[in-house]
Design a protein around this motif. Structure first.
Motif, PDB file in Angstrom:
ATOM      1  N   LEU A   1       0.837  -1.195   0.000  1.00 41.99           N
ATOM      2  CA  LEU A   1       0.000   0.000   0.000  1.00 41.99           C
ATOM      3  C   LEU A   1       0.873   1.246   0.000  1.00 41.99           C
ATOM      4  O   LEU A   1       1.732   1.420   0.860  1.00 41.99           O
ATOM      5  CB  LEU A   1      -0.902   0.006   1.234  1.00 41.99           C
ATOM      6  CG  LEU A   1      -2.006   1.057   1.313  1.00 41.99           C
ATOM      7  CD1 LEU A   1      -2.950   0.943   0.122  1.00 41.99           C
ATOM      8  CD2 LEU A   1      -2.780   0.918   2.610  1.00 41.99           C
ATOM      9  N   ILE A   2       0.667   2.101  -0.995  1.00 42.28           N
ATOM     10  CA  ILE A   2       1.432   3.344  -1.116  1.00 42.28           C
ATOM     11  C   ILE A   2       0.461   4.517  -1.011  1.00 42.28           C
ATOM     12  O   ILE A   2      -0.170   4.891  -1.972  1.00 42.28           O
ATOM     13  CB  ILE A   2       2.180   3.417  -2.464  1.00 42.28           C
ATOM     14  CG1 ILE A   2       3.014   2.146  -2.674  1.00 42.28           C
ATOM     15  CG2 ILE A   2       3.033   4.662  -2.555  1.00 42.28           C
ATOM     16  CD1 ILE A   2       3.661   2.066  -4.043  1.00 42.28           C
ATOM     17  N   ASP A   3       0.289   5.003   0.234  1.00 44.43           N
ATOM     18  CA  ASP A   3       1.002   4.672   1.453  1.00 44.43           C
ATOM     19  C   ASP A   3       0.021   4.192   2.508  1.00 44.43           C
ATOM     20  O   ASP A   3      -1.177   4.478   2.428  1.00 44.43           O
ATOM     21  CB  ASP A   3       1.738   5.901   1.980  1.00 44.43           C
ATOM     22  CG  ASP A   3       3.105   6.092   1.332  1.00 44.43           C
ATOM     23  OD1 ASP A   3       3.892   5.125   1.340  1.00 44.43           O
ATOM     24  OD2 ASP A   3       3.372   7.192   0.820  1.00 44.43           O
ATOM     25  N   PRO A   4       0.498   3.505   3.594  1.00 47.21           N
ATOM     26  CA  PRO A   4      -0.397   3.059   4.667  1.00 47.21           C
ATOM     27  C   PRO A   4      -1.055   4.242   5.370  1.00 47.21           C
ATOM     28  O   PRO A   4      -0.423   5.274   5.594  1.00 47.21           O
ATOM     29  CB  PRO A   4       0.548   2.303   5.621  1.00 47.21           C
ATOM     30  CG  PRO A   4       1.729   1.932   4.790  1.00 47.21           C
ATOM     31  CD  PRO A   4       1.882   3.044   3.793  1.00 47.21           C
ATOM     32  N   MET A   5      -2.323   4.077   5.738  1.00 49.49           N
ATOM     33  CA  MET A   5      -3.068   5.161   6.370  1.00 49.49           C
ATOM     34  C   MET A   5      -2.467   5.572   7.714  1.00 49.49           C
ATOM     35  O   MET A   5      -2.523   6.746   8.089  1.00 49.49           O
ATOM     36  CB  MET A   5      -4.528   4.762   6.557  1.00 49.49           C
ATOM     37  CG  MET A   5      -5.342   4.749   5.275  1.00 49.49           C
ATOM     38  SD  MET A   5      -5.352   6.328   4.403  1.00 49.49           S
ATOM     39  CE  MET A   5      -6.296   7.336   5.545  1.00 49.49           C
ATOM     40  N   GLU A   6      -1.884   4.630   8.450  1.00 52.35           N
ATOM     41  CA  GLU A   6      -1.325   4.987   9.754  1.00 52.35           C
ATOM     42  C   GLU A   6      -0.175   5.986   9.623  1.00 52.35           C
ATOM     43  O   GLU A   6       0.100   6.743  10.557  1.00 52.35           O
ATOM     44  CB  GLU A   6      -0.855   3.739  10.511  1.00 52.35           C
ATOM     45  CG  GLU A   6       0.148   2.883   9.770  1.00 52.35           C
ATOM     46  CD  GLU A   6      -0.510   1.721   9.044  1.00 52.35           C
ATOM     47  OE1 GLU A   6       0.150   0.676   8.875  1.00 52.35           O
ATOM     48  OE2 GLU A   6      -1.678   1.859   8.629  1.00 52.35           O
TER      49      GLU A   6
ATOM     50  N   LEU B   1       7.209   7.830   9.780  1.00 49.94           N
ATOM     51  CA  LEU B   1       5.859   7.616   9.276  1.00 49.94           C
ATOM     52  C   LEU B   1       5.724   6.404   8.355  1.00 49.94           C
ATOM     53  O   LEU B   1       4.610   5.949   8.092  1.00 49.94           O
ATOM     54  CB  LEU B   1       5.374   8.867   8.535  1.00 49.94           C
ATOM     55  CG  LEU B   1       5.270  10.145   9.373  1.00 49.94           C
ATOM     56  CD1 LEU B   1       4.855  11.315   8.490  1.00 49.94           C
ATOM     57  CD2 LEU B   1       4.284   9.964  10.520  1.00 49.94           C
ATOM     58  N   GLY B   2       6.827   5.916   7.819  1.00 55.51           N
ATOM     59  CA  GLY B   2       6.759   4.790   6.900  1.00 55.51           C
ATOM     60  C   GLY B   2       6.175   5.155   5.550  1.00 55.51           C
ATOM     61  O   GLY B   2       5.591   4.307   4.866  1.00 55.51           O
ATOM     62  N   LEU B   3       6.336   6.412   5.135  1.00 62.40           N
ATOM     63  CA  LEU B   3       5.780   6.870   3.865  1.00 62.40           C
ATOM     64  C   LEU B   3       6.776   6.686   2.717  1.00 62.40           C
ATOM     65  O   LEU B   3       7.984   6.754   2.905  1.00 62.40           O
ATOM     66  CB  LEU B   3       5.388   8.341   3.958  1.00 62.40           C
ATOM     67  CG  LEU B   3       4.302   8.697   4.977  1.00 62.40           C
ATOM     68  CD1 LEU B   3       4.056  10.201   4.983  1.00 62.40           C
ATOM     69  CD2 LEU B   3       3.016   7.943   4.685  1.00 62.40           C
ATOM     70  N   THR B   4       6.227   6.482   1.519  1.00 60.46           N
ATOM     71  CA  THR B   4       7.033   6.343   0.306  1.00 60.46           C
ATOM     72  C   THR B   4       6.872   7.548  -0.607  1.00 60.46           C
ATOM     73  O   THR B   4       7.823   8.013  -1.215  1.00 60.46           O
ATOM     74  CB  THR B   4       6.625   5.068  -0.463  1.00 60.46           C
ATOM     75  OG1 THR B   4       6.865   3.924   0.360  1.00 60.46           O
ATOM     76  CG2 THR B   4       7.422   4.925  -1.757  1.00 60.46           C
ATOM     77  N   LEU B   5       5.651   8.049  -0.685  1.00 57.93           N
ATOM     78  CA  LEU B   5       5.320   9.102  -1.640  1.00 57.93           C
ATOM     79  C   LEU B   5       4.714  10.289  -0.897  1.00 57.93           C
ATOM     80  O   LEU B   5       3.609  10.191  -0.366  1.00 57.93           O
ATOM     81  CB  LEU B   5       4.316   8.557  -2.666  1.00 57.93           C
ATOM     82  CG  LEU B   5       3.993   9.396  -3.896  1.00 57.93           C
ATOM     83  CD1 LEU B   5       5.205   9.565  -4.785  1.00 57.93           C
ATOM     84  CD2 LEU B   5       2.847   8.755  -4.672  1.00 57.93           C
ATOM     85  N   TYR B   6       5.443  11.392  -0.818  1.00 51.99           N
ATOM     86  CA  TYR B   6       4.932  12.561  -0.097  1.00 51.99           C
ATOM     87  C   TYR B   6       5.702  13.806  -0.524  1.00 51.99           C
ATOM     88  O   TYR B   6       6.644  13.734  -1.332  1.00 51.99           O
ATOM     89  CB  TYR B   6       5.043  12.366   1.418  1.00 51.99           C
ATOM     90  CG  TYR B   6       6.456  12.200   1.940  1.00 51.99           C
ATOM     91  CD1 TYR B   6       7.174  13.289   2.434  1.00 51.99           C
ATOM     92  CD2 TYR B   6       7.071  10.957   1.964  1.00 51.99           C
ATOM     93  CE1 TYR B   6       8.460  13.139   2.920  1.00 51.99           C
ATOM     94  CE2 TYR B   6       8.352  10.787   2.442  1.00 51.99           C
ATOM     95  CZ  TYR B   6       9.051  11.885   2.924  1.00 51.99           C
ATOM     96  OH  TYR B   6      10.320  11.735   3.390  1.00 51.99           O
ATOM     97  N   GLY B   7       5.302  14.943   0.013  1.00 46.64           N
ATOM     98  CA  GLY B   7       5.968  16.196  -0.316  1.00 46.64           C
ATOM     99  C   GLY B   7       6.251  17.007   0.941  1.00 46.64           C
ATOM    100  O   GLY B   7       5.566  16.869   1.955  1.00 46.64           O
ATOM    101  N   VAL B   8       7.265  17.836   0.858  1.00 43.62           N
ATOM    102  CA  VAL B   8       7.653  18.710   1.953  1.00 43.62           C
ATOM    103  C   VAL B   8       7.870  20.117   1.394  1.00 43.62           C
ATOM    104  O   VAL B   8       8.451  20.281   0.321  1.00 43.62           O
ATOM    105  CB  VAL B   8       8.959  18.233   2.634  1.00 43.62           C
ATOM    106  CG1 VAL B   8       9.375  19.182   3.730  1.00 43.62           C
ATOM    107  CG2 VAL B   8       8.787  16.822   3.192  1.00 43.62           C
TER     108      VAL B   8
END
Length: 275
Positions: free
Chosen positions: A86-91, A261-268
């Protein structure tokens, strides 16, 4: 055997991924658009991964029947595809859906990991307290803030005005249409440039984007704007020549966020203070 990837985006966001989907298919990946409005029996059960932007539906599900139905289908889809990545997990996503919890997390990460970044002083208040004058400039200063201030909704998505922000120097300037939980922080002069960091796993890309010009003594406030659209103020040539954040610093920040957070796809978003 090809990889089968399900993709779910809201109708507004889905066209932005057309080129990505085409490229993925050219690489032999079977891209399947997920219909969370159709019959549950038609949902695929053999996905290897799921790429999604379900956050708006999640945020609206408590008050919107359509979104509530989509979340029911979404949970059924995950149950049917337990082995899918899952990209990305809800948690990992939930902590960044509220600006107050996101800022608190970033402050903790910055202080505990000696990061070369900091977050503006901020506080969370209700619109009712702001508009009933229970909150004053002196009260904000007592919380460690100083004018000019920046006000935005605490909800980062799922509401129509989540991206409407107001720069102000007196609480009385905030409008009556303010509602819900609000986040107020120091407005930081940053030369009219915001550095958008797009992260894909261990890889990242840094791009400059126009932002608000610096606030000075002659700036007319309040000023409201939509952070997802081009700002009315345009950076001048000197502002465009500002140096961006260092790659090694951004890499350190991204590694810590991914671990947290265990995220793969995000922005800062990164700004560099001027003045």
């Amino acid at each position: 055997m090809s990889i089968k990837c399900g993709i779910y985006m809201t109708p507004k966001k889905r066209p932005k991924f057309d080129e990505f989907v085409t490229y993925a298919r050219e690489q032999g990946i079977d891209m399947v658009d997920l219909n969370l409005d159709g019959a549950m029996r038609d949902l695929p059960q053999d996905l290897d991964c799921i790429l999604h932007k379900i956050t708006d539906d999640y945020a609206k599900s408590g008050r919107d029947e359509v979104c509530r139905g989509r979340m029911k289908h979404w949970n059924a889809l995950l149950e049917m595809n337990k082995r899918a990545v899952l990209i990305d997990p809800m948690e990992g996503i939930l902590p960044v859906l509220k600006r107050s919890s996101m800022m608190e997390m970033l402050q903790q990460l910055s202080s505990s990991n000696n990061l070369p970044f900091s977050t503006p002083s901020c506080t969370s208040l209700t619109a009712a307290d702001i508009l009933s004058h229970k909150v004053s400039n002196q009260g904000l200063k007592a919380l460690g803030l100083r004018p000019p201030f920046l006000c935005k909704l605490d909800a980062a998505c799922g509401v129509d005005n989540a991206h409407i922000m107001t720069v102000f120097d007196d609480v009385s300037q905030l409008k009556e249409d303010l509602s819900g939980e609000c986040s107020i922080q120091n407005f930081i002069n940053h030369g009219g440039v915001i550095w958008k960091v797009y992260v894909i796993g261990e890889h990242f890309y840094i791009l400059p984007r126009p932002s608000l010009e610096d606030v000075g003594n002659d700036t007319e406030l309040p000023y409201s704007f939509n952070s997802q659209k081009s700002c009315a103020f345009k950076p001048n040539g000197a502002q465009q020549n500002l140096d961006g954040p260092k790659d090694e610093d951004v890499r350190q920040l991204n590694n810590i966020i991914r671990q947290k957070l265990g995220l793969t796809l995000y922005g800062v978003d990164i700004i560099i203070e001027t003045g």
